[in-house]
Each structure stands twice: as structure tokens, then as C-alpha cells.
Design a protein around this motif. Structure first.
Motif, mmCIF file in Angstrom:
data_model
loop_
_atom_site.group_PDB
_atom_site.id
_atom_site.type_symbol
_atom_site.label_atom_id
_atom_site.label_comp_id
_atom_site.label_asym_id
_atom_site.label_seq_id
_atom_site.Cartn_x
_atom_site.Cartn_y
_atom_site.Cartn_z
ATOM 1 N N LEU A 255 35.928 29.221 52.535
ATOM 2 C CA LEU A 255 34.940 30.183 53.022
ATOM 3 C C LEU A 255 35.628 31.411 53.597
ATOM 4 N N LEU A 256 36.722 31.207 54.311
ATOM 5 C CA LEU A 256 37.473 32.346 54.838
ATOM 6 C C LEU A 256 37.954 33.237 53.701
ATOM 7 N N GLY A 257 38.440 32.607 52.614
ATOM 8 C CA GLY A 257 38.900 33.382 51.462
ATOM 9 C C GLY A 257 37.781 34.178 50.826
ATOM 10 N N GLU A 258 36.581 33.619 50.787
ATOM 11 C CA GLU A 258 35.441 34.353 50.229
ATOM 12 C C GLU A 258 35.109 35.579 51.073
ATOM 13 N N VAL A 259 35.163 35.429 52.391
ATOM 14 C CA VAL A 259 34.900 36.565 53.281
ATOM 15 C C VAL A 259 35.945 37.652 53.075
ATOM 16 N N ALA A 260 37.226 37.262 53.038
ATOM 17 C CA ALA A 260 38.300 38.252 52.871
ATOM 18 C C ALA A 260 38.175 38.970 51.532
ATOM 19 N N THR A 261 37.841 38.243 50.471
ATOM 20 C CA THR A 261 37.696 38.865 49.150
ATOM 21 C C THR A 261 36.525 39.842 49.140
ATOM 22 N N ALA A 262 35.403 39.444 49.759
ATOM 23 C CA ALA A 262 34.246 40.334 49.812
ATOM 24 C C ALA A 262 34.562 41.597 50.588
ATOM 25 N N SER A 263 35.290 41.463 51.687
ATOM 26 C CA SER A 263 35.669 42.634 52.474
ATOM 27 C C SER A 263 36.608 43.543 51.681
ATOM 28 N N ALA A 264 37.564 42.935 50.972
ATOM 29 C CA ALA A 264 38.487 43.723 50.155
ATOM 30 C C ALA A 264 37.750 44.455 49.042
ATOM 31 N N ARG A 265 36.738 43.803 48.481
ATOM 32 C CA ARG A 265 35.967 44.429 47.406
ATOM 33 C C ARG A 265 35.201 45.655 47.931
ATOM 34 N N ILE A 266 34.649 45.537 49.124
ATOM 35 C CA ILE A 266 33.968 46.686 49.730
ATOM 36 C C ILE A 266 34.964 47.808 50.004
ATOM 37 N N GLY A 267 36.153 47.441 50.455
ATOM 38 C CA GLY A 267 37.174 48.441 50.733
ATOM 39 C C GLY A 267 37.628 49.197 49.500
ATOM 40 N N THR A 280 42.452 39.719 41.831
ATOM 41 C CA THR A 280 41.414 38.694 41.960
ATOM 42 C C THR A 280 41.440 37.717 40.780
ATOM 43 N N ASP A 281 41.849 38.199 39.603
ATOM 44 C CA ASP A 281 41.962 37.308 38.452
ATOM 45 C C ASP A 281 43.085 36.303 38.654
ATOM 46 N N VAL A 282 44.216 36.754 39.199
ATOM 47 C CA VAL A 282 45.322 35.839 39.485
ATOM 48 C C VAL A 282 44.876 34.801 40.514
ATOM 49 N N ALA A 283 44.172 35.253 41.546
ATOM 50 C CA ALA A 283 43.705 34.326 42.577
ATOM 51 C C ALA A 283 42.821 33.239 41.977
ATOM 52 N N ARG A 284 41.941 33.618 41.056
ATOM 53 C CA ARG A 284 41.049 32.647 40.426
ATOM 54 C C ARG A 284 41.834 31.656 39.570
ATOM 55 N N ARG A 285 42.811 32.152 38.799
ATOM 56 C CA ARG A 285 43.532 31.285 37.874
ATOM 57 C C ARG A 285 44.460 30.294 38.565
ATOM 58 N N VAL A 286 45.024 30.670 39.703
ATOM 59 C CA VAL A 286 45.975 29.780 40.380
ATOM 60 C C VAL A 286 45.314 28.976 41.494
ATOM 61 N N GLY A 287 44.007 29.137 41.676
ATOM 62 C CA GLY A 287 43.304 28.341 42.664
ATOM 63 C C GLY A 287 43.482 28.796 44.093
ATOM 64 N N ALA A 288 43.686 30.104 44.308
ATOM 65 C CA ALA A 288 43.763 30.632 45.670
ATOM 66 C C ALA A 288 42.363 30.664 46.275
ATOM 67 N N ALA A 289 42.301 30.610 47.589
ATOM 68 C CA ALA A 289 41.004 30.672 48.269
ATOM 69 C C ALA A 289 40.412 32.067 48.224
ATOM 70 N N GLY A 290 41.251 33.079 48.092
ATOM 71 C CA GLY A 290 40.778 34.458 48.045
ATOM 72 C C GLY A 290 41.916 35.425 48.217
ATOM 73 N N VAL A 291 41.571 36.698 48.371
ATOM 74 C CA VAL A 291 42.568 37.754 48.552
ATOM 75 C C VAL A 291 42.202 38.564 49.786
#
Length: 366
Positions: A255-267, A280-291
Motif C-alpha cells: 500500500l505504501l508503494g501504491e501511494v508513492a507511485t501515485a504521488s510520483a505520477r502526479i509529480g 514503472t514498467d520495471v517495477a511491475r516486472r520485478v515485483g517492486a511495491a512501487g516507485v
């Protein structure tokens, strides 16, 4: 004739010299009771969340939540010169105008609190991180300078006083003067809007540099007063704030990763990093929680749960994938390492957060 008594030659007793160990002494105080003071302040790795939020009175204000990074720290040494004007300050290296301004402000504050005379001196800055990457280099310099001046005056300023001086010195400040707890911080006002919890969930961060690592001129970025933020925009940020609060309370890295990714997307509306989709594609492929991406620089990070299966393989795959996209990986670190404050500014131990009993996997040196 009685022969003279024969006396035995005197024995020489060897004397062992035992070295006397003495505690290291501080430099002798200068006239006026001042000493050479030292200060230290950590850096960070950009933001997890940044936007416009409501304070306790319902007023809109800019706020951010930084991602702590153990290790690099700014250091300052203030050598007072009693009898000189308070603004007669030499800074090494040259050009650190924000830290110099902070030192002058700190001298005035410490002189008022201690009753000693204000004076100029030499401020020497070392350590830290390169400027312009969004890792809090200027705030680290500023806080280290304030702490060094306070140490020279024999004082330890409370965090809220340091925050006020930091904002006056650089107009906007990161919350590096606090104790490491995750806080929503009003960077232009130097105050905490909310303490989100005792500690962030443990994270493994694979850091990288966007834009080839070129510094970003923060002052050139378009800035909009918080009062101009639309109601829908504020509601979106308040929702992310609530989700981050829940992630901290429950130790939910995903959930923390989702928040950080959403904030980065707005930025991205302002920063427009061309590598964002690749990241974000790399994060999805390697199973990261977010960016997460610094709101005023080029540093970014992919966030991993240290308890995730196959962490070592995920991290190595992440670095290879970043390299394939021309995004240089910088460092891999965990957020569970302690961030020291230095001997003159040591606070209590960082409180344990949810899930801190989980031991992160040993990571490869990257």
C-alpha cells in the motif's frame, strides 16, 4: 688494620612508565565563553508523498513525506571569532549561501537564548550528497550549520526552533531536523501537519538517477500557491495521506508503494521525466511495491518489501532492467538502519514500527 667494608654495587631498578590516558578535550573556549562547535544532519532519498493538504484548521498548505536514507550526512564546523560583526562569516566551500544565512540566523538566536554576544566566524561544510538531486543537500547543510552554531554557544536547539531557522534560511525545508518518524511536513512553514506513525514499514530501496543524474534547478520549477489548488486535487492528496497513514499503521509495504507511485505520477505533470514509464514498467516486472521520485531533483527509487520471497533475485533483476533502459542504479539500502544524530545531537532510539521484527535479506553490494 681493619680492611674497609666492601659495599655491593647499587642495583638499578627499571621504572615502567605507564601512559596516562586522558579524555579528549574540546578546544579552549574563546573569549565570551564560545567554542568551536560541530553539527551533523542526515540527507534523504526524495519523497514518498508530496502535494497540497489541509492543516488542523482546514487551511490548504504544501506538505511532503520524505524517504529517510541512512548513511550520507552533512557536517558543519563553526569557529567563532568574538568581536566581529555577526554577519562577518566565512563559508568553506564558497557558494553555500543558504547555510551561511542559516548560521547568521542561528548566531542571533543562540546569542538571545544564552545572553552571550553575537559574533561572526568561519563555517566549514563537509560530507552530504551532491546538490540538485532532490536528496535534501541544502537542508542538510542548513541544519548542520545551525547545530554547529548552537554547539559553539553550548546549546541544543529544539527541533521546532531549528525548523523555523531552516525555513527562514532557504524558504522551504525538509524535515531532517526531526527524529526519523514519518511525518507530513509543511516545508514552507516549518511545521508538522501530522505524525503518521512511529516508523515506516521496513523497505529495501534500489536507488537510481533519472535524466542522467543531472541536477535540477528547483527555483526554475513552476510553483503554484497551495490556495490555488482545486478542491478535487486536495481531496486526492488527502486520500493518499489517509492511505499512507494506514500503510504505516499496518506495516503494509504494498500500500505504501501504491501511494508513492501515485504521488510520483502526479509529480510528472511538473517534472516530466521521460523515463517514468520505463521506471514503472520495471517495477511491475520485478515485483517492486512501487516507485518514488524526488519532487525537486533526479533521484528515484524502486521500493521492495524485505520479506518478499526471492528478494535477492528481484533486486538483481531490477538493476539489470534499469541498466537495459539506460537508467543508472546508484545504491541499494534499507530504511531500517539507524540514522545517527552525532554526539552533540543524539536523540532517543528510533521507535520500532509494524513488522520491524522481519529481518531483511542480506543484499548484494551494488
Amino acid at each position: 688494620m681493619i680492611p674497609a667494608a666492601r659495599t655491593a654495587p647499587a642495583r638499578t631498578v627499571p621504572v615502567r612508565t605507564v601512559p596516562v590516558r586522558t579524555a579528549p578535550t574540546r578546544p579552549a573556549p574563546a573569549p565570551g565563553g564560545l567554542r568551536t562547535g560541530t553539527g551533523r544532519a542526515p540527507c534523504h532519498h526524495g519523497e514518498l508523498l508530496q502535494g497540497v493538504f489541509l492543516d488542523g484548521a482546514g487551511r490548504r498548505c504544501a506538505g511532503l513525506v520524505t524517504l529517510p536514507m541512512p548513511g550520507p550526512a552533512g557536517r558543519a564546523r563553526f569557529r567563532p571569532r568574538p568581536g566581529t560583526a555577526p554577519d562577518d562569516l566565512t563559508v568553506v566551500p564558497e557558494g553555500r549561501t543558504k547555510a551561511a544565512r542559516a548560521a547568521v540566523l542561528a548566531v542571533a538566536e543562540c546569542a538571545r537564548r544564552s545572553g552571550r554576544a553575537a559574533c561572526g566566524g568561519e563555517l566549514r561544510l563537509t560530507g552530504g550528497v551532491p546538490v540538485g538531486l532532490g536528496m535534501g543537500s541544502s537542508t542538510s547543510d542548513v541544519i548542520a550549520a545551525v547545530r554547529a552554531v548552537a554547539d559553539g554557544y553550548g546549546l541544543r536547539l529544539p527541533p521546532d526552533a531549528v525548523a523555523r531557522l531552516a525555513v527562514r534560511a532557504e524558504l522551504a525545508s525538509d524535515p531532517l531536523m526531526l527524529d526519523g518518524r514519518p511525518v507530513l511536513f509543511a516545508q514552507r512553514e516549518g511545521r508538522v501537519l501530522e505524525v503518521l506513525g512511529p516508523a515506516l514499514p521496513p523497505l529495501v530501496v534500489v536507488g537510481c538517477a533519472l535524466g542522467g543524474g543531472s541536477p535540477v534547478d528547483t527555483l526554475s520549477l513552476p510553483a503554484r500557491p497551495p490556495a490555488e489548488a482545486g478542491a478535487d486535487e486536495v481531496r486526492a492528496f488527502e486520500r493518499l495521506r489517509a492511505l499512507l497513514r494506514r500503510a504505516v499503521a499496518t506495516g503494509d509495504v504494498r500500500l505504501l508503494g501504491e501511494v508513492a507511485t501515485a504521488s510520483a505520477r502526479i509529480g510528472q505533470r511538473v517534472l516530466a521525466h521521460p523515463e517514468f514509464d520505463d521506471l514503472t514498467d520495471v517495477a511491475r516486472r520485478v515485483g517492486a511495491a512501487g516507485v518514488q521520485i524526488a519532487h525537486s531533483g533526479s533521484v528515484a527509487g524502486l521500493l521492495f518489501d524485505p520479506a518478499a520471497p526471492g528478494l535477492r533475485h528481484r533486486v538483481r533483476s531490477c538493476v539489470r532492467a534499469l541498466d537495459a533502459h539506460g537508467i543508472p542504479a546508484t545504491r541499494t539500502f534499507t530504511t531500517t538502519e539507524e540514522i545517527p544524530h552525532g554526539p552533540a545531537h543524539r536523540g532517543g532510539g528510533r521507535p520500532a514500527g509494524p513488522g520491524t521484527a522481519r529481518r531483511p535479506a542480506r543484499l548484494p553490494a551494488l
